[in-house]
Design a protein around this motif. Structure first.
Motif, PDB file in Angstrom:
ATOM      1  N   ASP A  19       2.739  -6.828  -4.841  1.00 55.47           N
ATOM      2  CA  ASP A  19       4.274  -5.720  -4.511  1.00 55.47           C
ATOM      3  C   ASP A  19       5.590  -6.447  -3.405  1.00 55.47           C
ATOM      4  O   ASP A  19       6.154  -5.077  -2.993  1.00 55.47           O
ATOM      5  CB  ASP A  19       3.122  -4.492  -3.355  1.00 55.47           C
ATOM      6  CG  ASP A  19       2.689  -3.643  -4.785  1.00 55.47           C
ATOM      7  OD1 ASP A  19       2.809  -3.768  -5.830  1.00 55.47           O
ATOM      8  OD2 ASP A  19       1.795  -2.886  -3.813  1.00 55.47           O
ATOM      9  N   LYS A  46       7.405   1.424   1.340  1.00 55.61           N
ATOM     10  CA  LYS A  46       7.007   2.185  -0.180  1.00 55.61           C
ATOM     11  C   LYS A  46       8.636   2.851  -0.847  1.00 55.61           C
ATOM     12  O   LYS A  46       9.637   3.009   0.008  1.00 55.61           O
ATOM     13  CB  LYS A  46       6.460   3.585   0.826  1.00 55.61           C
ATOM     14  CG  LYS A  46       6.246   4.275  -0.402  1.00 55.61           C
ATOM     15  CD  LYS A  46       5.485   5.504  -0.056  1.00 55.61           C
ATOM     16  CE  LYS A  46       3.907   5.231   0.539  1.00 55.61           C
ATOM     17  NZ  LYS A  46       3.209   5.934   0.623  1.00 55.61           N
ATOM     18  N   SER A  47       8.088   2.438  -2.656  1.00 60.37           N
ATOM     19  CA  SER A  47       9.387   2.391  -2.919  1.00 60.37           C
ATOM     20  C   SER A  47      10.321   3.921  -2.777  1.00 60.37           C
ATOM     21  O   SER A  47       9.315   5.118  -2.447  1.00 60.37           O
ATOM     22  CB  SER A  47       8.847   2.280  -4.185  1.00 60.37           C
ATOM     23  OG  SER A  47       8.544   3.021  -5.003  1.00 60.37           O
ATOM     24  N   ARG A  50       8.018   6.708  -5.805  1.00 58.44           N
ATOM     25  CA  ARG A  50       6.855   6.643  -4.867  1.00 58.44           C
ATOM     26  C   ARG A  50       7.407   8.081  -3.172  1.00 58.44           C
ATOM     27  O   ARG A  50       6.168   8.727  -3.952  1.00 58.44           O
ATOM     28  CB  ARG A  50       6.491   5.493  -3.922  1.00 58.44           C
ATOM     29  CG  ARG A  50       5.025   6.183  -3.441  1.00 58.44           C
ATOM     30  CD  ARG A  50       3.821   6.140  -4.291  1.00 58.44           C
ATOM     31  NE  ARG A  50       2.833   6.797  -3.852  1.00 58.44           N
ATOM     32  CZ  ARG A  50       1.723   7.931  -3.592  1.00 58.44           C
ATOM     33  NH1 ARG A  50       2.712   8.871  -4.584  1.00 58.44           N
ATOM     34  NH2 ARG A  50       0.921   7.976  -3.296  1.00 58.44           N
ATOM     35  N   PRO A  76       6.253   4.568   4.893  1.00 60.87           N
ATOM     36  CA  PRO A  76       7.093   4.169   4.685  1.00 60.87           C
ATOM     37  C   PRO A  76       7.172   2.471   4.508  1.00 60.87           C
ATOM     38  O   PRO A  76       8.231   2.273   3.722  1.00 60.87           O
ATOM     39  CB  PRO A  76       8.906   4.309   4.913  1.00 60.87           C
ATOM     40  CG  PRO A  76       8.240   4.346   6.753  1.00 60.87           C
ATOM     41  CD  PRO A  76       6.447   5.075   6.449  1.00 60.87           C
ATOM     42  N   ARG A  78       4.095  -1.095   5.554  1.00 60.35           N
ATOM     43  CA  ARG A  78       3.115  -0.943   5.395  1.00 60.35           C
ATOM     44  C   ARG A  78       2.581  -2.634   5.841  1.00 60.35           C
ATOM     45  O   ARG A  78       3.673  -3.491   5.517  1.00 60.35           O
ATOM     46  CB  ARG A  78       2.423  -0.616   4.375  1.00 60.35           C
ATOM     47  CG  ARG A  78       2.847   0.951   4.048  1.00 60.35           C
ATOM     48  CD  ARG A  78       2.466   1.177   2.562  1.00 60.35           C
ATOM     49  NE  ARG A  78       3.234   0.819   1.471  1.00 60.35           N
ATOM     50  CZ  ARG A  78       3.231   0.510   1.028  1.00 60.35           C
ATOM     51  NH1 ARG A  78       2.144   0.479  -0.052  1.00 60.35           N
ATOM     52  NH2 ARG A  78       3.982  -0.034   0.245  1.00 60.35           N
TER      53      ARG A  78
END
Length: 142
Positions: A19, A46-47, A50, A76, A78
């Motif tokens: 990722d 986080k995209s 998403r 957001p 991680r």
């Protein structure tokens, strides 16, 4: 947020790397049963796609569908922390976060323990302890 997992979670670690996360950082830590390696796997943020999906999920009439909807996006940024020694070490890392939250600048706001759930309640069979922490930068940005 952080996900605390045992070394058997290698499939999840590989996914984090796919990722766009950076290579893991390894630390030798003193646990109650002795010295052991702890690896921290940073994940890509986080995209936007998403995050938009999550916002749509929490639109009214969802019980948590109150403004601001973005308050439902808790992770957001991680990372995963992986220990070699299993559940006892996972719990010790959790205790470190809780005991040091006043000095480490990351107070724990939520703990989600998938080990406490029945096997049939864990959809993909993966178990971890997830921490949501509040990070405050040098300029006060949270």
């Amino acid at each position: 947020g952080f996900s605390l997992a045992g070394a058997s979670a290698s499939g999840r670690k590989d996914k984090l790397r796919e990722d766009g996360g950076a290579p893991p950082a390894a630390f030798q830590c003193q646990f109650e049963e002795g010295l052991s390696t702890v690896r921290v796997f940073p994940a890509a943020p986080k995209s936007l796609q998403r995050m938009r999906e999550k916002l749509r999920k929490y639109l009214p009439p969802h019980p948590r569908g109150q403004w601001p909807l973005c308050a439902n996006i808790l992770d957001p940024v991680r990372a995963s922390i992986v220990v070699e020694g299993g559940a006892a070490q996972i719990l010790q890392v959790l205790r470190w976060f809780l005991e040091e939250e006043e000095t480490n600048g990351m107070p724990v706001r939520r703990v989600k323990n998938k080990f406490s759930r029945a096997e049939e309640d864990v959809a993909d069979g993966y178990r971890d302890v997830q921490l949501s922490v509040l990070f405050t930068g040098r300029r006060g940005l949270r």
